[in-house]
Design a protein around this motif. Structure first.
Motif, PDB file in Angstrom:
ATOM      1  N   GLY A   1      -9.265   1.909  24.162  1.00  0.00           N
ATOM      2  CA  GLY A   1      -8.342   1.134  24.906  1.00  0.00           C
ATOM      3  C   GLY A   1      -7.355   0.407  24.256  1.00  0.00           C
ATOM      4  O   GLY A   1      -6.210   0.044  24.752  1.00  0.00           O
ATOM      5  N   LYS A   2      -7.292   0.494  22.886  1.00  0.00           N
ATOM      6  CA  LYS A   2      -6.448  -0.266  22.015  1.00  0.00           C
ATOM      7  C   LYS A   2      -5.421   0.984  21.543  1.00  0.00           C
ATOM      8  O   LYS A   2      -5.563   2.170  21.477  1.00  0.00           O
ATOM      9  N   PRO A   3      -3.988   0.317  21.147  1.00  0.00           N
ATOM     10  CA  PRO A   3      -3.114   1.361  20.939  1.00  0.00           C
ATOM     11  C   PRO A   3      -3.599   2.218  19.670  1.00  0.00           C
ATOM     12  O   PRO A   3      -4.021   1.469  18.758  1.00  0.00           O
ATOM     13  N   LEU A   4      -2.910   3.375  19.447  1.00  0.00           N
ATOM     14  CA  LEU A   4      -3.244   4.049  18.310  1.00  0.00           C
ATOM     15  C   LEU A   4      -2.286   3.968  17.155  1.00  0.00           C
ATOM     16  O   LEU A   4      -2.576   4.148  16.030  1.00  0.00           O
ATOM     17  N   ARG A   5      -0.961   3.567  17.728  1.00  0.00           N
ATOM     18  CA  ARG A   5       0.146   3.091  16.615  1.00  0.00           C
ATOM     19  C   ARG A   5       0.620   1.644  16.669  1.00  0.00           C
ATOM     20  O   ARG A   5       0.021   0.888  17.649  1.00  0.00           O
ATOM     21  N   SER A   6       1.322   1.434  15.754  1.00  0.00           N
ATOM     22  CA  SER A   6       2.010   0.047  15.698  1.00  0.00           C
ATOM     23  C   SER A   6       2.817  -0.301  16.764  1.00  0.00           C
ATOM     24  O   SER A   6       3.427   0.698  17.427  1.00  0.00           O
ATOM     25  N   PRO A   7       3.154  -1.478  17.272  1.00  0.00           N
ATOM     26  CA  PRO A   7       3.916  -1.740  18.250  1.00  0.00           C
ATOM     27  C   PRO A   7       5.534  -1.131  18.014  1.00  0.00           C
ATOM     28  O   PRO A   7       6.271  -0.793  18.781  1.00  0.00           O
ATOM     29  N   ASP A   8       5.948  -1.006  16.609  1.00  0.00           N
ATOM     30  CA  ASP A   8       6.972  -0.745  16.351  1.00  0.00           C
ATOM     31  C   ASP A   8       7.358   1.017  16.678  1.00  0.00           C
ATOM     32  O   ASP A   8       8.281   1.284  17.217  1.00  0.00           O
ATOM     33  N   PHE A   9       6.392   1.661  16.643  1.00  0.00           N
ATOM     34  CA  PHE A   9       6.142   3.051  16.974  1.00  0.00           C
ATOM     35  C   PHE A   9       6.743   3.101  18.588  1.00  0.00           C
ATOM     36  O   PHE A   9       7.649   3.882  18.784  1.00  0.00           O
ATOM     37  N   TYR A  10       5.865   2.425  19.258  1.00  0.00           N
ATOM     38  CA  TYR A  10       6.318   2.341  20.856  1.00  0.00           C
ATOM     39  C   TYR A  10       7.561   1.959  21.078  1.00  0.00           C
ATOM     40  O   TYR A  10       8.217   2.488  22.013  1.00  0.00           O
ATOM     41  N   ILE A  11       8.140   0.984  20.298  1.00  0.00           N
ATOM     42  CA  ILE A  11       9.465   0.449  20.546  1.00  0.00           C
ATOM     43  C   ILE A  11      10.460   1.621  20.252  1.00  0.00           C
ATOM     44  O   ILE A  11      11.583   1.742  21.110  1.00  0.00           O
ATOM     45  N   HIS A  12      10.392   2.288  19.214  1.00  0.00           N
ATOM     46  CA  HIS A  12      11.113   3.269  18.643  1.00  0.00           C
ATOM     47  C   HIS A  12      11.387   4.343  19.773  1.00  0.00           C
ATOM     48  O   HIS A  12      12.289   4.841  20.096  1.00  0.00           O
ATOM     49  N   VAL A  13      10.085   5.117  20.142  1.00  0.00           N
ATOM     50  CA  VAL A  13       9.987   6.169  20.966  1.00  0.00           C
ATOM     51  C   VAL A  13      10.429   5.642  22.365  1.00  0.00           C
ATOM     52  O   VAL A  13      11.218   6.344  22.795  1.00  0.00           O
ATOM     53  N   ASP A  14      10.130   4.627  22.948  1.00  0.00           N
ATOM     54  CA  ASP A  14      10.834   3.917  24.056  1.00  0.00           C
ATOM     55  C   ASP A  14      12.256   3.872  24.000  1.00  0.00           C
ATOM     56  O   ASP A  14      12.993   4.539  25.059  1.00  0.00           O
ATOM     57  N   ASP A  15      12.842   3.506  23.085  1.00  0.00           N
ATOM     58  CA  ASP A  15      14.412   3.356  22.815  1.00  0.00           C
ATOM     59  C   ASP A  15      15.025   4.905  22.819  1.00  0.00           C
ATOM     60  O   ASP A  15      15.879   5.160  23.680  1.00  0.00           O
ATOM     61  N   ILE A  16      14.179   5.769  22.256  1.00  0.00           N
ATOM     62  CA  ILE A  16      14.737   7.205  22.167  1.00  0.00           C
ATOM     63  C   ILE A  16      14.648   7.805  23.714  1.00  0.00           C
ATOM     64  O   ILE A  16      15.827   8.295  24.175  1.00  0.00           O
ATOM     65  N   VAL A  17      13.551   7.748  24.162  1.00  0.00           N
ATOM     66  CA  VAL A  17      13.223   8.103  25.612  1.00  0.00           C
ATOM     67  C   VAL A  17      14.265   7.430  26.670  1.00  0.00           C
ATOM     68  O   VAL A  17      14.936   8.307  27.434  1.00  0.00           O
ATOM     69  N   ARG A  18      14.471   6.084  26.538  1.00  0.00           N
ATOM     70  CA  ARG A  18      15.309   5.602  27.492  1.00  0.00           C
ATOM     71  C   ARG A  18      16.792   6.136  27.213  1.00  0.00           C
ATOM     72  O   ARG A  18      17.593   6.169  28.343  1.00  0.00           O
ATOM     73  N   ALA A  19      17.228   6.364  26.106  1.00  0.00           N
ATOM     74  CA  ALA A  19      18.555   6.757  25.745  1.00  0.00           C
ATOM     75  C   ALA A  19      18.854   8.314  26.170  1.00  0.00           C
ATOM     76  O   ALA A  19      19.832   8.561  26.841  1.00  0.00           O
ATOM     77  N   LEU A  20      17.765   8.999  26.150  1.00  0.00           N
ATOM     78  CA  LEU A  20      17.994  10.433  26.524  1.00  0.00           C
ATOM     79  C   LEU A  20      17.693  10.889  27.704  1.00  0.00           C
ATOM     80  O   LEU A  20      18.156  11.832  28.444  1.00  0.00           O
ATOM     81  N   ARG A  21      16.756  10.017  28.469  1.00  0.00           N
ATOM     82  CA  ARG A  21      16.253  10.374  29.746  1.00  0.00           C
ATOM     83  C   ARG A  21      17.353  10.528  30.884  1.00  0.00           C
ATOM     84  O   ARG A  21      17.195  11.662  31.795  1.00  0.00           O
ATOM     85  N   PRO A  22      18.386   9.784  31.071  1.00  0.00           N
ATOM     86  CA  PRO A  22      19.488  10.078  32.017  1.00  0.00           C
ATOM     87  C   PRO A  22      20.199  11.407  32.166  1.00  0.00           C
ATOM     88  O   PRO A  22      20.592  11.770  32.985  1.00  0.00           O
ATOM     89  N   MET A  23      20.162  11.944  30.664  1.00  0.00           N
ATOM     90  CA  MET A  23      21.129  13.118  30.674  1.00  0.00           C
ATOM     91  C   MET A  23      20.150  14.132  30.127  1.00  0.00           C
ATOM     92  O   MET A  23      20.855  15.492  29.744  1.00  0.00           O
ATOM     93  N   SER A  24      18.885  14.064  29.885  1.00  0.00           N
ATOM     94  CA  SER A  24      18.120  15.354  29.208  1.00  0.00           C
ATOM     95  C   SER A  24      17.113  15.497  29.988  1.00  0.00           C
ATOM     96  O   SER A  24      16.463  14.641  30.687  1.00  0.00           O
ATOM     97  N   THR A  25      16.499  16.806  30.008  1.00  0.00           N
ATOM     98  CA  THR A  25      15.136  16.978  30.563  1.00  0.00           C
ATOM     99  C   THR A  25      13.941  16.635  29.742  1.00  0.00           C
ATOM    100  O   THR A  25      14.327  16.348  28.435  1.00  0.00           O
ATOM    101  N   LEU A  26      12.901  16.691  30.307  1.00  0.00           N
ATOM    102  CA  LEU A  26      11.682  16.439  29.476  1.00  0.00           C
ATOM    103  C   LEU A  26      11.429  17.332  28.110  1.00  0.00           C
ATOM    104  O   LEU A  26      11.045  16.720  27.006  1.00  0.00           O
ATOM    105  N   ARG A  27      11.996  18.407  28.612  1.00  0.00           N
ATOM    106  CA  ARG A  27      11.755  19.400  27.086  1.00  0.00           C
ATOM    107  C   ARG A  27      12.555  19.051  26.418  1.00  0.00           C
ATOM    108  O   ARG A  27      12.254  19.158  25.017  1.00  0.00           O
ATOM    109  N   ARG A  28      13.922  18.828  26.489  1.00  0.00           N
ATOM    110  CA  ARG A  28      15.063  18.168  25.513  1.00  0.00           C
ATOM    111  C   ARG A  28      14.405  17.058  24.761  1.00  0.00           C
ATOM    112  O   ARG A  28      14.612  17.189  23.513  1.00  0.00           O
ATOM    113  N   ILE A  29      13.894  16.141  25.384  1.00  0.00           N
ATOM    114  CA  ILE A  29      13.389  14.921  24.881  1.00  0.00           C
ATOM    115  C   ILE A  29      12.265  15.263  24.060  1.00  0.00           C
ATOM    116  O   ILE A  29      12.217  14.655  22.659  1.00  0.00           O
TER     117      ILE A  29
END
Length: 75
Positions: free
Chosen positions: A11-39
């Protein structure tokens, strides 16, 4: 010093909090204009794997978004 190869406790995270922040930022930036496949292609292109070390695909991006509670900008 704990062994770095030891998996995290259940139940604990597999990666550091920085990993999740970085991926979250990328997903949030791309999600409005990209498909899941493109992300997924973008994350793979950057050499970022999932928390468990797998390559991204649209299902994994969808699960990540749902699990992290990332809202699209239109919601």
């Amino acid at each position: 010093m704990p062994n770095q190869a030891t998996p995290p406790a259940f139940g604990k995270p597999l990666r550091s909090p920085d990993f999740y922040i970085h991926v979250d930022d990328i997903v949030r930036a791309l999600r409005p204009m990209s498909t899941l496949r493109r992300i997924a292609e973008h994350l793979n292109g950057l050499g970022i794997t999932t928390a468990s070390g797998l390559t991204w695909n649209r299902e994994r991006v969808s699960q990540y978004i749902r699990h992290r509670g990332i809202k699209s900008s239109t919601q």
